[in-house]
Each structure stands twice: as C-alpha cells, then as structure tokens.
Design an enzyme around this catalytic site. Structure first.
Site, PDB file in Angstrom:
ATOM      1  N   CYS A  77       0.821  -1.141  -0.037  1.00  0.00           N
ATOM      2  CA  CYS A  77       0.077   0.013  -0.019  1.00  0.00           C
ATOM      3  C   CYS A  77       0.906   1.094  -0.038  1.00  0.00           C
ATOM      4  O   CYS A  77       1.421   1.435  -1.119  1.00  0.00           O
ATOM      5  CB  CYS A  77      -0.913   0.003   1.155  1.00  0.00           C
ATOM      6  SG  CYS A  77      -2.280   1.130   1.068  1.00  0.00           S
ATOM      7  N   HIS A 164      -3.887  -5.209   1.152  1.00  0.00           N
ATOM      8  CA  HIS A 164      -3.150  -5.619   2.590  1.00  0.00           C
ATOM      9  C   HIS A 164      -3.161  -7.190   2.552  1.00  0.00           C
ATOM     10  O   HIS A 164      -3.854  -7.808   2.887  1.00  0.00           O
ATOM     11  CB  HIS A 164      -3.878  -5.049   3.531  1.00  0.00           C
ATOM     12  CG  HIS A 164      -3.545  -3.530   3.729  1.00  0.00           C
ATOM     13  ND1 HIS A 164      -2.576  -3.045   4.380  1.00  0.00           N
ATOM     14  CD2 HIS A 164      -4.212  -2.584   3.134  1.00  0.00           C
ATOM     15  CE1 HIS A 164      -2.815  -1.588   4.028  1.00  0.00           C
ATOM     16  NE2 HIS A 164      -3.637  -1.226   3.376  1.00  0.00           N
ATOM     17  N   GLU A 166      -1.798  -8.792   4.964  1.00  0.00           N
ATOM     18  CA  GLU A 166      -1.824  -9.230   6.342  1.00  0.00           C
ATOM     19  C   GLU A 166      -3.132  -9.290   6.880  1.00  0.00           C
ATOM     20  O   GLU A 166      -3.103  -9.743   7.952  1.00  0.00           O
ATOM     21  CB  GLU A 166      -0.880  -7.959   7.136  1.00  0.00           C
ATOM     22  CG  GLU A 166      -1.555  -6.773   7.479  1.00  0.00           C
ATOM     23  CD  GLU A 166      -1.219  -5.906   5.922  1.00  0.00           C
ATOM     24  OE1 GLU A 166      -0.846  -6.284   4.758  1.00  0.00           O
ATOM     25  OE2 GLU A 166      -1.066  -4.608   6.079  1.00  0.00           O
ATOM     26  N   SER A 219       0.180 -11.435  39.565  1.00  0.00           N
ATOM     27  CA  SER A 219      -1.367 -10.902  40.004  1.00  0.00           C
ATOM     28  C   SER A 219      -2.442 -12.240  39.738  1.00  0.00           C
ATOM     29  O   SER A 219      -3.571 -12.172  39.971  1.00  0.00           O
ATOM     30  CB  SER A 219      -1.635 -10.153  38.646  1.00  0.00           C
ATOM     31  OG  SER A 219      -1.776 -10.698  37.420  1.00  0.00           O
ATOM     32  N   GLY A 221      -2.669 -13.812  36.955  1.00  0.00           N
ATOM     33  CA  GLY A 221      -3.192 -13.509  35.423  1.00  0.00           C
ATOM     34  C   GLY A 221      -1.889 -14.458  34.668  1.00  0.00           C
ATOM     35  O   GLY A 221      -1.081 -14.814  35.268  1.00  0.00           O
ATOM     36  N   ASP A 223      -0.025 -13.527  32.263  1.00  0.00           N
ATOM     37  CA  ASP A 223       1.040 -13.053  31.635  1.00  0.00           C
ATOM     38  C   ASP A 223       2.311 -12.917  32.862  1.00  0.00           C
ATOM     39  O   ASP A 223       3.497 -13.432  32.642  1.00  0.00           O
ATOM     40  CB  ASP A 223       1.013 -11.344  31.497  1.00  0.00           C
ATOM     41  CG  ASP A 223      -0.083 -11.207  30.198  1.00  0.00           C
ATOM     42  OD1 ASP A 223      -0.223 -12.285  29.306  1.00  0.00           O
ATOM     43  OD2 ASP A 223      -0.628 -10.163  30.084  1.00  0.00           O
ATOM     44  N   SER A 224       1.970 -12.374  33.956  1.00  0.00           N
ATOM     45  CA  SER A 224       2.697 -12.474  35.143  1.00  0.00           C
ATOM     46  C   SER A 224       3.183 -13.874  35.629  1.00  0.00           C
ATOM     47  O   SER A 224       4.394 -14.043  36.112  1.00  0.00           O
ATOM     48  CB  SER A 224       2.308 -11.584  36.290  1.00  0.00           C
ATOM     49  OG  SER A 224       1.122 -12.294  36.921  1.00  0.00           O
ATOM     50  N   THR A 225       2.220 -14.745  35.358  1.00  0.00           N
ATOM     51  CA  THR A 225       2.659 -16.218  35.828  1.00  0.00           C
ATOM     52  C   THR A 225       3.569 -16.835  34.887  1.00  0.00           C
ATOM     53  O   THR A 225       4.424 -17.349  35.199  1.00  0.00           O
ATOM     54  CB  THR A 225       1.397 -17.040  35.710  1.00  0.00           C
ATOM     55  OG1 THR A 225       0.452 -16.313  36.697  1.00  0.00           O
ATOM     56  CG2 THR A 225       1.568 -18.399  36.540  1.00  0.00           C
ATOM     57  N   ARG A 292      -9.347   3.732  41.104  1.00  0.00           N
ATOM     58  CA  ARG A 292      -8.164   3.163  40.194  1.00  0.00           C
ATOM     59  C   ARG A 292      -6.803   3.831  40.692  1.00  0.00           C
ATOM     60  O   ARG A 292      -5.822   3.348  40.942  1.00  0.00           O
ATOM     61  CB  ARG A 292      -8.230   3.724  38.683  1.00  0.00           C
ATOM     62  CG  ARG A 292      -9.340   2.854  38.153  1.00  0.00           C
ATOM     63  CD  ARG A 292      -9.469   2.967  36.382  1.00  0.00           C
ATOM     64  NE  ARG A 292      -9.997   2.085  35.781  1.00  0.00           N
ATOM     65  CZ  ARG A 292     -11.443   1.979  35.641  1.00  0.00           C
ATOM     66  NH1 ARG A 292     -12.091   2.681  36.090  1.00  0.00           N
ATOM     67  NH2 ARG A 292     -12.035   0.865  35.027  1.00  0.00           N
ATOM     68  N   LYS A 369      -0.334 -12.157  22.637  1.00  0.00           N
ATOM     69  CA  LYS A 369      -0.861 -13.051  23.762  1.00  0.00           C
ATOM     70  C   LYS A 369      -1.234 -14.410  23.656  1.00  0.00           C
ATOM     71  O   LYS A 369      -0.995 -15.302  24.378  1.00  0.00           O
ATOM     72  CB  LYS A 369      -2.458 -12.397  23.962  1.00  0.00           C
ATOM     73  CG  LYS A 369      -3.071 -12.635  25.085  1.00  0.00           C
ATOM     74  CD  LYS A 369      -2.967 -11.853  26.479  1.00  0.00           C
ATOM     75  CE  LYS A 369      -3.636 -12.326  27.683  1.00  0.00           C
ATOM     76  NZ  LYS A 369      -3.225 -11.598  28.772  1.00  0.00           N
ATOM     77  N   ASP A 450     -42.184 -16.475  53.224  1.00  0.00           N
ATOM     78  CA  ASP A 450     -43.103 -15.006  53.443  1.00  0.00           C
ATOM     79  C   ASP A 450     -42.762 -13.966  53.729  1.00  0.00           C
ATOM     80  O   ASP A 450     -43.471 -13.194  54.083  1.00  0.00           O
ATOM     81  CB  ASP A 450     -44.002 -16.024  54.807  1.00  0.00           C
ATOM     82  CG  ASP A 450     -44.775 -17.154  54.093  1.00  0.00           C
ATOM     83  OD1 ASP A 450     -44.971 -17.314  52.954  1.00  0.00           O
ATOM     84  OD2 ASP A 450     -45.087 -18.089  55.178  1.00  0.00           O
ATOM     85  N   LYS A 505     -20.344  -2.991  23.754  1.00  0.00           N
ATOM     86  CA  LYS A 505     -19.261  -2.009  23.728  1.00  0.00           C
ATOM     87  C   LYS A 505     -19.056  -1.718  22.158  1.00  0.00           C
ATOM     88  O   LYS A 505     -18.579  -2.454  21.601  1.00  0.00           O
ATOM     89  CB  LYS A 505     -18.171  -2.579  24.464  1.00  0.00           C
ATOM     90  CG  LYS A 505     -16.939  -1.449  24.493  1.00  0.00           C
ATOM     91  CD  LYS A 505     -15.693  -2.025  25.187  1.00  0.00           C
ATOM     92  CE  LYS A 505     -14.715  -0.817  24.949  1.00  0.00           C
ATOM     93  NZ  LYS A 505     -13.559  -1.089  25.939  1.00  0.00           N
ATOM     94  N   GLU A 511     -16.367  -3.107  31.696  1.00  0.00           N
ATOM     95  CA  GLU A 511     -16.671  -2.973  33.029  1.00  0.00           C
ATOM     96  C   GLU A 511     -17.781  -2.117  33.536  1.00  0.00           C
ATOM     97  O   GLU A 511     -18.006  -1.187  32.541  1.00  0.00           O
ATOM     98  CB  GLU A 511     -15.394  -2.367  34.098  1.00  0.00           C
ATOM     99  CG  GLU A 511     -14.180  -3.325  33.640  1.00  0.00           C
ATOM    100  CD  GLU A 511     -13.972  -4.578  34.548  1.00  0.00           C
ATOM    101  OE1 GLU A 511     -15.203  -4.967  35.437  1.00  0.00           O
ATOM    102  OE2 GLU A 511     -13.409  -5.651  34.049  1.00  0.00           O
TER     103      GLU A 511
HETATM  104  P1  XMP Z   1     -13.513  -1.526  29.326  1.00  0.00           P
HETATM  105  O1  XMP Z   1     -14.170  -1.465  30.679  1.00  0.00           O
HETATM  106  O2  XMP Z   1     -12.718  -0.171  29.271  1.00  0.00           O
HETATM  107  O3  XMP Z   1     -12.570  -2.695  29.462  1.00  0.00           O
HETATM  108  O4  XMP Z   1     -14.393  -1.781  28.325  1.00  0.00           O
HETATM  109  C1  XMP Z   1     -11.821  -3.428  28.500  1.00  0.00           C
HETATM  110  C2  XMP Z   1     -10.874  -4.356  29.108  1.00  0.00           C
HETATM  111  O5  XMP Z   1      -9.969  -3.226  30.052  1.00  0.00           O
HETATM  112  C3  XMP Z   1     -10.192  -4.034  31.378  1.00  0.00           C
HETATM  113  N1  XMP Z   1      -9.768  -2.850  32.238  1.00  0.00           N
HETATM  114  C4  XMP Z   1      -8.866  -2.597  33.154  1.00  0.00           C
HETATM  115  N2  XMP Z   1      -7.687  -3.359  33.236  1.00  0.00           N
HETATM  116  N3  XMP Z   1      -7.015  -1.653  34.931  1.00  0.00           N
HETATM  117  C5  XMP Z   1      -6.794  -3.030  34.158  1.00  0.00           C
HETATM  118  O6  XMP Z   1      -5.975  -3.492  34.370  1.00  0.00           O
HETATM  119  C6  XMP Z   1      -8.305  -1.006  34.797  1.00  0.00           C
HETATM  120  O7  XMP Z   1      -8.480   0.054  35.265  1.00  0.00           O
HETATM  121  C7  XMP Z   1      -9.232  -1.720  33.976  1.00  0.00           C
HETATM  122  N4  XMP Z   1     -10.360  -1.067  33.427  1.00  0.00           N
HETATM  123  C8  XMP Z   1     -11.045  -1.882  32.541  1.00  0.00           C
HETATM  124  C9  XMP Z   1     -11.634  -4.787  31.630  1.00  0.00           C
HETATM  125  O8  XMP Z   1     -11.593  -5.753  32.477  1.00  0.00           O
HETATM  126  C10 XMP Z   1     -11.521  -5.285  29.998  1.00  0.00           C
HETATM  127  O9  XMP Z   1     -10.830  -6.461  29.983  1.00  0.00           O
END
Ligand code: XMP
Length: 513
Positions: A77, A164, A166, A219, A221, A223-225, A292, A369, A450, A505, A511
């Site tokens: 392209c 493209h 890819e 965590s 999760g 990645d960290s594991t 947060r 991932k 009741d 979404k 969330e």
């Molecule tokens: P949303 O709610 O933004 O979520 O549509 C998209 C993805 O991101 C995750 N998420 C977070 N992950 N810290 C994180 O590490 C955060 O503050 C946070 N907010 C949303 C959410 O679980 C989903 O996988």
C-alpha cells in the site's frame, strides 16, 4: 529476520504476526529507522501501509540505504507508493477511495510472489494510487480497480502491492507473505516456542549475571505467571515474586495463586496481605477513577515496602524488576505516529523503576497474547490459568459500584464465583472472552418464603470480543441464566435480584465503572 518498517498503518503489526504464523521471525521498527544504526542485517524488508500521502510535504520516507542491503523488498500500500515515489513519483489521489474486497488477477503467472494466489480476494484500503509504472518495473497483477495492483522490478527482487496481505480478509494474503519471506528472501522458518524458551532463558541468564536478583509482581493472571515461570527456569530462587493481596481480588485468589505458583511451579513467592490498607484508603470513595488511582498508588507503595524487605544473599540490593510487557504494548510504543510525534515509553512502572533504581527485564516483550498462552502450556502452567479471562488491576473495586467495603466486596466475590463456576460447568468459559458479576448500589424489593426482602442487585456481564475495543454480549440460553440467578439469590446473603447486561461496547464499556 525480516525487517518490517512501519509507516503507521493500523495493520502494520499484523505483518509480523502473519510471518510468525509460519515460523519466520520478524521485527517491526518505525519507518524512520536509519539502516546504518540497525546493528543487524535483515533477510528482507517489508514497507507497511500508512495513513499519509507520499507526495505531501512532511510525509515519511524510508532510508534509501535499504536498497544497498541487496535483499528483497516488498512495499504494501503506502510501501508500494513509496517505491513508485522514489522511482519517478507516479503517485496521486485516486478518483475515489478504495476500501474493501477486490479480486486479484495475476498477469505474470511465473512471478514467485504471486504463486498460488491468483483470483483470490484481496483487501484494499487506500485513497492514493499509482498513476503510472515506475522506471524498470513491470505490472504483475491487477485488480478490478487497480491497474497497478502488483508490480515488480525487472531485475531486482523488489515488489509492490496495493492491497493488504496481512489482514485475514485477503484470503491468500498469508500465502503471499510466505512466498515473499520463505521463497524469495529465504528466511529461516525456525521461530518456534521451544526455541524461544531456550534462547530467552540464555538471554535472561546473561543479562542478570551469576549473582544478581530479580523481583516481580504477580497477579494470578497469565502474563505475570508465565513471565515468573520463565524467570524461575532461568535463575531459580534468585527471582522473588510478590503477590499483593489488595482486598479486591477474586474469591480465595491469594490462596489459589500461592498453591499454583509455589506448590505447582516452584516459584519463590511472598504473599502480602495488604487488604486492610487498600480498603481503608478506599473508604468513602465512589468515583471510579479515584478508586483506580488509589489502588494504583497504594500498590506501588506496598510493593516498594515489601521489596525492600527482600535481602539478596550476597548482601547487595535487588537489581532487576520483572515486567510482563507483551508485544502489543511494545508495538504501541514503537509504531510510527507521524513525523512530529515523539515515541512514548510503554511501561507503566516508571515510578517503581526510578524510586528503586531497578533495571527492567521483560521476557515476553516479543510475544503476542496467544503466544504467551502457548508458552505457558509449554512451561507446564495449568490449562485453566493459561486460558483465564483477563481481570482488571483495580479488581472487584470497580465491580462494586459506589463505596467499596469489605462486606460489599464479599457479596460481589461470592456472586462472581458462582457465576464463573456455572460458566465452566456449562463448558462455556472458553467461548466467552470475559465474564463477571457486578454489585449495584441500589436496593430492590423481593419476597423469600413469606418474608418481604429489600436487598441489593447483581448484574451479570459476559462478552465476546477479539480486542476488547468493541464487544458484544454473550447470548446465554435462558435455562443457564435461570440457574445462575437462582443460585446467587439463594446462596449469597444481601442479594435479592439478578439481571443480565445486554449492552454491547460501544456504547457501554466492558466494566461497569
Ligand atoms: P472497558 O471497561 O474499558 O474494559 O471496556 C476493557 C478491558 O480492560 C479491562 N479494564 C482494566 N484493566 N485496569 C486494568 O488492568 C483498569 O483500570 C481497567 N479497566 C478496565 C477490562 O476488564 C476489560 O478486559
């Protein structure tokens, strides 16, 4: 290694992705990369697409030294237009933008780039096009709308394509990239996860040296594991993992992580129960962004304090911090963002690194991932953990709407546990990208036995997505929802009603906060 030079297309990273799918290693760098500063010789160069017009002032241009490398070049392209621009400037605005599928018509049936791709669907996304053939090039393929859909240099292995390859919408795009990388560039197909493990362990050992020690946060999760297990394999107990229990983890999470990491994987782990500290700081806070920030800052604080307690055997300080950065984060930071924009740094642990004078170690920074998951399986990490849904850093604090208290967290946690257990039982866990229960800060009337009840509401969420940028809700069977609702109301004190979230979404986010 194939060098991919990124001109800022949203698809650029997919080029590296596709090449790796047939075991060819590729590295992506911004299009402004000076070849003299590269430090290695690529086996081939791919110029990506990009949002600019080659003829505009300030448009990015490639270092002409790529032609002195004497290796095959493929322009995609914008990359095609760049080749044409360098060789006579035959590029201009098309009468109309071309976006979407088109059919490829290969003219030169002998051309090695187009082997086995004739008549396939190719994906177009461009406003500019070639108005003529650059000097010393021939047309090797056309499409409905592009008379110069594929061009090739008469004597050199230099090619340009308008579409493209890819993206998966180009049905034979991967074949074309393979033709280029394997048949034309003769790139080795030796990028395998087994090789990756060996070379990465050697690299970590060399980087860390014989005595230095490393810390890292886990965590629960994937990645960290995976990153931790790789460190364990490389340097054993000189790697210290820390799990900070922030009081808003999933039900029994700290205990489960300990079981898996310590008993199962032999990782040197310290679990820090800081739940009181986090929940204290969250008292009275209802704003999601404040939650947060508090959780992020408290985490850094607790982590630093705990890290300071770990004393390496040689009496020196910890030298390295492990970070589970993945390739998409790296790409985000190296993608070409325009001539004037500076490249931003990708790690979100800047504070930690500066305060603690630590050097960063990122063993997953080359992986996507799904590659991390594959690596996790290879390293013997339990299947359920490897395929776990993502969980946000602020945890259940953003799934308890309104104020976060120990009691509210307990309700959300129990409901979530029932929901996820039922999803697993129904064999749906891997069909869903993410699922959780949120606790709403409203009370609703119910009747049990009741008795009139007046208690809170749980909202269930389950989504399907590939990138979490857009998502659709998961269409459960009614019986499944009925079963989960009944269990939650019966088994979780404080909940009188369950609803299912049917918003996609956008406009909603995944969330609730
Ligand atoms: P949303 O709610 O933004 O979520 O549509 C998209 C993805 O991101 C995750 N998420 C977070 N992950 N810290 C994180 O590490 C955060 O503050 C946070 N907010 C949303 C959410 O679980 C989903 O996988």
């Amino acid at each position: 290694t194939i060098l991919v030079l990124d001109f800022g297309s949203q698809y650029s990273h997919l080029i590296t992705r596709r090449l790796r799918e047939f075991n060819v290693y590729a590295e992506m760098l911004p299009c402004t990369q000076k070849i003299s500063e590269l430090g290695w010789k690529p086996t081939g160069v791919i110029l990506s697409g990009g949002p600019y017009s080659v003829y505009e002032e300030g448009a990015p241009h490639v270092d002409r030294a790529i032609f002195d490398l004497n290796v095959p070049i493929l322009g995609i392209c914008y990359g095609l237009q760049e080749l044409a621009w360098i060789d006579g400037k035959h590029v201009g605005r098309g009468e109309k933008r071309e976006y979407g599928p088109s059919t490829l018509n290969v003219i030169d049936k002998e051309n090695p780039l187009f082997k086995d791709v004739d008549h396939s669907t190719v994906w177009m996304s461009h406003g500019d096009k070639l108005h003529g053939l650059p000097k010393d090039y021939v047309t090797v393929a056309t499409s409905d709308n592009s008379p110069y859909c594929g061009i090739a240099h008469k004597t050199l292995p230099v090619y340009g394509i308008q579409f493209h390859p890819e993206v998966t919408h180009s049905t034979h795009g991967k074949t074309l990239l393979k033709n280029f990388a394997v048949n034309i560039c003769r790139a080795k197909q030796n990028w395998t996860m087994e090789n990756f493990v060996d070379t990465e362990i050697q690299r970590i050992r060399k980087l860390v040296g014989p005595t230095a020690e490393v810390i890292g946060a886990v965590s629960g999760g994937v990645d960290s594991t995976v990153a931790s297990k790789l460190m364990k394999e490389a340097i054993g107990d000189r790697f210290h993992a820390i799990l900070v229990d922030n009081g808003v983890l999933r039900l029994n999470e700290a205990e489960n992580v300990k079981k898996t990491l310590v008993d199962g994987l032999g990782i040197n782990l310290t679990v820090v129960d800081a739940s009181d500290e986090f929940l204290d700081k969250l008292k009275g806070v209802t704003d999601p962004e404040k939650k947060r920030k508090i959780i992020g800052n408290t985490f850094i604080h607790v982590f630093e304090r705990e890290a300071a307690k770990i004393k390496p055997k040689d009496g020196k300080e910890i030298e390295f911090l492990l970070q589970g950065t993945l390739y998409p984060d790296v790409i985000e930071s190296i993608s070409f963002k325009g001539p004037s924009q500076t490249i931003k740094t990708h790690h979100n642990v800047g504070g930690l690194l500066e305060d603690m004078k630590l050097k960063l170690i990122e063993p997953l920074r080359e992986l996507f991932k799904d590659e991390v998951r594959h690596l996790g399986e290879l390293l013997g990490i339990p299947h359920d953990l490897v395929w776990r849904h993502p969980f946000p850093g602020p945890g259940i604090a953003i799934r308890v709407l309104g104020e976060v208290t120990r009691e509210q967290v307990e309700i959300a946690r129990k409901a979530d546990h029932i929901y996820i257990t039922e999803i697993r039982k129904a064999g749906l866990y891997n069909k869903i990208s993410q699922a959780f229960a949120a606790l709403l800060p409203v009370k609703s009337v119910g009747v049990m036995g009741d008795q009139r009840t007046y208690e809170q509401v749980i909202a269930l969420r389950a989504i399907e997505t590939t990138d979490f940028m857009t998502a659709d809700w998961y269409p459960f069977e009614h019986d499944f929802l009925k079963r989960v609702a009944l269990r939650i109301v019966n088994e979780v004190d404080g909940v009188a009603r369950v609803t299912y979230d049917i918003t996609s979404k956008p406009p909603a986010t995944v969330e609730w906060e």
